[in-house]
Design an enzyme around this catalytic site. Structure first.
Site, PDB file in Angstrom:
ATOM      1  CG  ASP A 151       3.371  -6.754 -15.268  1.00 43.41           C
ATOM      2  OD1 ASP A 151       3.805  -7.855 -14.892  1.00 43.41           O
ATOM      3  OD2 ASP A 151       3.675  -5.679 -14.732  1.00 43.41           O
ATOM      4  CG  HIS A 160       7.077  -7.581 -14.065  1.00 41.58           C
ATOM      5  ND1 HIS A 160       6.118  -8.229 -13.325  1.00 41.58           N
ATOM      6  CD2 HIS A 160       7.958  -7.077 -13.168  1.00 41.58           C
ATOM      7  CE1 HIS A 160       6.393  -8.108 -12.038  1.00 41.58           C
ATOM      8  NE2 HIS A 160       7.509  -7.432 -11.916  1.00 41.58           N
ATOM      9  CG  ASP A 183       9.595  -3.551 -11.955  1.00 45.55           C
ATOM     10  OD1 ASP A 183       9.466  -3.214 -13.148  1.00 45.55           O
ATOM     11  OD2 ASP A 183       8.762  -4.229 -11.351  1.00 45.55           O
ATOM     12  CD  GLU A 184       8.671  -6.721  -8.476  1.00 45.80           C
ATOM     13  OE1 GLU A 184       8.353  -6.665  -7.284  1.00 45.80           O
ATOM     14  OE2 GLU A 184       7.843  -6.851  -9.392  1.00 45.80           O
ATOM     15  CD1 TRP A 227      10.548   0.641  -7.525  1.00 46.08           C
ATOM     16  CD2 TRP A 227       9.671  -0.577  -5.871  1.00 46.08           C
ATOM     17  NE1 TRP A 227      11.058  -0.620  -7.626  1.00 46.08           N
ATOM     18  CE2 TRP A 227      10.534  -1.401  -6.626  1.00 46.08           C
ATOM     19  CE3 TRP A 227       9.006  -1.129  -4.781  1.00 46.08           C
ATOM     20  CZ2 TRP A 227      10.752  -2.739  -6.318  1.00 46.08           C
ATOM     21  CZ3 TRP A 227       9.222  -2.472  -4.463  1.00 46.08           C
ATOM     22  CH2 TRP A 227      10.075  -3.260  -5.241  1.00 46.08           C
ATOM     23  CE1 TYR A 253       4.474   1.680  -5.008  1.00 46.56           C
ATOM     24  CE2 TYR A 253       4.040  -0.672  -4.943  1.00 46.56           C
ATOM     25  CZ  TYR A 253       4.785   0.403  -5.407  1.00 46.56           C
ATOM     26  OH  TYR A 253       5.825   0.195  -6.279  1.00 46.56           O
ATOM     27  CG  ASP A 289      -1.531  -2.024  -4.627  1.00 47.15           C
ATOM     28  OD1 ASP A 289      -0.882  -0.983  -4.460  1.00 47.15           O
ATOM     29  OD2 ASP A 289      -0.985  -3.138  -4.775  1.00 47.15           O
ATOM     30  CD1 TRP A 326       1.563  -1.209  -7.489  1.00 42.25           C
ATOM     31  CD2 TRP A 326       1.744  -1.708  -9.658  1.00 42.25           C
ATOM     32  NE1 TRP A 326       2.729  -0.645  -7.945  1.00 42.25           N
ATOM     33  CE2 TRP A 326       2.862  -0.927  -9.274  1.00 42.25           C
ATOM     34  CE3 TRP A 326       1.647  -2.134 -10.981  1.00 42.25           C
ATOM     35  CZ2 TRP A 326       3.878  -0.583 -10.167  1.00 42.25           C
ATOM     36  CZ3 TRP A 326       2.654  -1.788 -11.873  1.00 42.25           C
ATOM     37  CH2 TRP A 326       3.743  -1.020 -11.467  1.00 42.25           C
ATOM     38  CD  GLU A 365      -0.738  -6.963  -8.793  1.00 38.31           C
ATOM     39  OE1 GLU A 365       0.489  -7.120  -8.811  1.00 38.31           O
ATOM     40  OE2 GLU A 365      -1.274  -5.875  -8.529  1.00 38.31           O
TER      41      GLU A 365
END
Length: 601
Positions: free
Chosen positions: A183, A254, A315-316, A414, A439, A441, A489, A491
């Site tokens: 990532d 990412h 993604d993203e 997702w 999710y 997180d 995830w 973070e």
């Protein structure tokens, strides 16, 4: 609803399909107890002797079919279904028969649950009676994909923690570990051909704490990676527990860490490894050299991971750099693409083709549908595009002729259920992982005492009650739903203790949802869950208590969504309004992605 276990036996989780208890005395394990297995079940024999022998202190010596009290065997003709098993216990002994080796293993897991929770300890506590109740269980899973994603890119988890996580998945009869290996904030797998990926891209100078604005950092370097031998060990360890490890190399967004190591991969020259959480403008270039680089990376990944499935993210991916890139615009013209969305689809298709030629199947987040199955397309248009692709031609796009995904490509949905529905209707296999129910997180209560609370509320009850198969699919379309997975995830998860807190007991609720048939009632489930937590206590899992966090679980001064210190930029904003900065310090995009800002950072 399946029959309940005998009142004198521990509750089972996940709930088996059929349980029949008898009033006999059952089987007591002693120093004389022997265990046997046919050739196909020997892996489970080794596991059972090690796990139960360690906890009970009993030798559990290997015997033969004539003198063993516990007998394990594989019988494909038993009619038990994929991964199914039958467990029969009486005063004479215990028999575990599996339709395949995985079924025997799951039967042995159930046998262990029938013992007291101390059967999960790492050493015997002293004198105890290890009695198995007289019972007959016939069982098989509802879904073939019962997975959990572990993000080791944001915060690295060393090999020993990954092996422990695999054991916890196997305890819950889950069979897929999706490893998020790369990532913006780190590259975590050794690639021999490109050593800078671990020399330079596997560590960052600092990490953002929470989601405060302006961002706050810990001023502490963070890093780590898995060697190729580490990967081989993890894969073999998982395989012995019937867990498939699915690797993810996230492209074309990412990718800041990779671009830091090899600036020629990107569109903006030299950039640092990411230190903030979010979605950033920095993406891969779409040149032949970049594609060759990632084909070479994937070839080494294929050597390490025998999984049929390989995840490429997808993604993203912001399009700002591509809009301003001469090479990206040239690629759009040369390939007859309509725009940058189709360019992303084209990029993914190149890797899809590469994997397909090597007998593997691509998995990607539901954005991989963009550029061929366009937003707003109806079922008829999707079917027409599918028929065109199946006929061997590219589908007509707004800017020319473009191919869709290869027939074997699998979509991980997702962003709600829409991507999964569209993919299933277009004939693609689907794994459901919508944010609202998957999710881990995300916060577990609305209390500000939750550690770094982000995302929407997701209690264990919500995980348990949700249905993996979307409403509205036909029976044929629903067959494309391979199963579901939960995503962790990382973070805001920087230790094993925080991981345990966020994962459990929600993973236990998920395990029953993807294994067990029939209606789900959380009032029936909760007593079994409470018994199961005693097993997790014995293992040493520091799960979130059902009545809320303890003082040591909190993170004072580290703020999540909607919780900001007085006077900060975010203190007057609405929940989830924070943006994320680009690699150059500029504001990045808001939004919620698979790792959200794909978690909520």
């Amino acid at each position: 609803m399946p029959d309940s276990p005998h009142p004198d036996t521990p509750s089972l989780l996940p709930r088996p399909r059929k349980v029949e208890a008898s009033g006999s005395d059952g089987l007591t394990l002693t120093e004389a107890t022997r265990v046997s297995a046919d050739r196909a079940a020997r892996g489970t024999l080794t596991w059972l002797q090690r796990e139960l022998g360690t906890a009970t202190g009993l030798p559990l010596a290997t015997g033969d079919e004539e003198n063993a009290q516990i007998r394990l065997s594989v019988d494909p003709s038993a009619g038990l279904g994929r991964e199914g098993y039958r467990l029969i216990i009486d005063s004479e002994g215990a028999i575990v028969v599996g339709n395949e080796p995985a079924g025997v293993f799951y039967g042995a897991q159930t046998l262990r649950q029938l013992l007291p929770p101390d059967a999960y300890r790492a050493a015997p506590l002293g004198k105890a009676e290890w009695r198995l109740p007289a019972i007959s269980i016939t069982d098989a899973p509802r879904f073939r994909w019962r997975g959990a994603m572990l993000d080791i890119a944001r915060h690295f988890q060393p090999k020993r923690e990954i092996l422990r996580f695999i054991d916890l998945l196997a305890l819950h009869k889950l069979n897929v570990l999706h490893l998020h290996l790369t990532d913006d904030q780190g590259w975590r797998v050794e690639i021999r051909r490109y050593p800078k990926l671990t020399e330079a891209a596997s560590w960052r100078t600092q990490s953002q704490l929470g989601v405060s604005k302006p961002p706050v950092f810990d001023n502490r370097p963070h890093g780590g990676h898995l060697t190729q031998d580490d990967i081989r060990e993890i894969v073999a360890y998982a395989d012995a527990r019937h867990v498939t490890v699915v690797p993810e190399i996230d492209v074309p967004g990412h990718s800041q860490a990779a671009i830091h190591a090899y600036p020629e991969l990107g569109e903006a020259g030299e950039i640092p490894v990411g230190t903030q959480w979010g979605v950033f403008d920095e993406v891969l270039a779409v040149t032949d050299n970049v594609l060759e680089f990632y084909r070479n990376v994937l070839d080494e990944i294929l050597e390490l991971f025998p999984s049929t499935y390989v995840h490429v993210g997808g993604d993203e991916c912001p399009k700002t750099q591509w809009r301003n890139s001469a090479s990206a615009q040239q690629r759009i013209r040369e390939e007859g693409l309509a725009d940058e969305d189709e360019l992303q689809g084209w990029f993914i298709r190149q890797l899809d083709d590469h994997l397909t030629k090597r007998g593997r199947r691509l998995v990607g987040w539901d954005e991989i549908l963009e550029g061929w199955l366009l937003e707003g397309q109806g079922e008829q248009e999707a079917q027409e595009r599918q028929e065109t692709r199946d006929g061997g031609d590219a589908a007509e796009g707004r800017g020319g002729r473009r191919a869709g995904l290869a027939p074997g490509a699998t979509v991980m949905s997702w962003r709600g259920e829409e991507g999964g529905i569209a993919a299933a209707r277009a004939g693609h296999d689907v794994v459901m992982a919508p944010t609202a129910t998957s999710y881990l997180d995300y916060k577990q209560s609305d209390s500000p005492d939750e550690p770094v609370p982000v995302g929407t509320l997701l209690r264990w009850e919500d995980v348990y009650a949700s249905e993996p198969v979307p409403v509205g699919l036909t029976e044929e379309e629903a067959r494309h739903v391979l199963g579901a997975q939960v995503n962790l995830w990382s973070e805001h998860i920087d230790s094993r203790r925080k991981l345990d807190y966020m994962v459990f007991p929600r993973l236990s609720a998920f395990a029953e949802k993807v294994w067990s048939e029939g209606e789900r009632d959380h009032t029936e489930f909760e007593p079994r869950l409470r018994t199961h937590l005693e097993r997790l206590d014995a293992v040493g899992v520091e799960y979130r208590p059902l009545d809320g966090p303890r003082p040591w679980h909190t993170r004072p001064g580290v703020y999540g969504w909607g919780y900001y210190p007085e006077g900060s930029e975010g203190s007057e904003g609405s929940e989830g309004s924070e943006g994320s900065a680009g690699a150059d310090g500029s504001e990045g995009s808001d939004g919620e992605g698979p790792d959200q800002g794909r978690s909520a950072g």
